[in-house]
Design an enzyme around this catalytic site. Sequence first.
Site, mmCIF file in Angstrom:
data_model
loop_
_atom_site.group_PDB
_atom_site.id
_atom_site.type_symbol
_atom_site.label_atom_id
_atom_site.label_comp_id
_atom_site.label_asym_id
_atom_site.label_seq_id
_atom_site.Cartn_x
_atom_site.Cartn_y
_atom_site.Cartn_z
ATOM 1 C CD GLU A 115 -3.705 -3.022 -3.017
ATOM 2 O OE1 GLU A 115 -2.601 -2.663 -2.567
ATOM 3 O OE2 GLU A 115 -3.990 -4.206 -3.266
ATOM 4 C CE LYS A 170 0.863 -2.333 -3.754
ATOM 5 N NZ LYS A 170 -0.202 -3.234 -3.274
#
Length: 149
Positions: free
Chosen positions: A45, A123
């Site tokens: 990420e 997200k």
Amino acid sequence: MDDNKVDIISTSVEASTNNFKIKKGDRLILRGLKFHGYHGVHLSEKETGQMFLVDVDAWLDLRAAGKSDDLNDSVSYTAIYRIAKEIMTGPSHDLLESVAEEISSKIMIEYDRITAVRVKVAKPDVVVGGPIDYLGVEIFRSRDRDMAM
């Protein structure tokens, strides 16, 4: 249920987990802001990044702006957007809670006429082993409860 179809500002709503009330009032609404950022606890990420969705509600009295038709009597949507963009595309945070807190704090510090703010950070592309629209956090901060006067 779709946030755009639910008015969380009814006469008053009590959030049982936080013991605060959201009172009826005017607000600026920013929905579906999209940013590529590098937030998360996993190395991938932080290296590759991912898409984030941000919603912001900012409560303030809009009566003067409604009468004057003058932006100086309100707060610019663009200014709030820039704060969200700066934080979402800026230095990495591990937690979405931290990102949302920074966005809400900066909005409240920069615009003293804003009395409360709600920030949702989501997200949409996180892998959890099944289909999702998004995972995320939502926080509410009010000047009288969360900020020193």
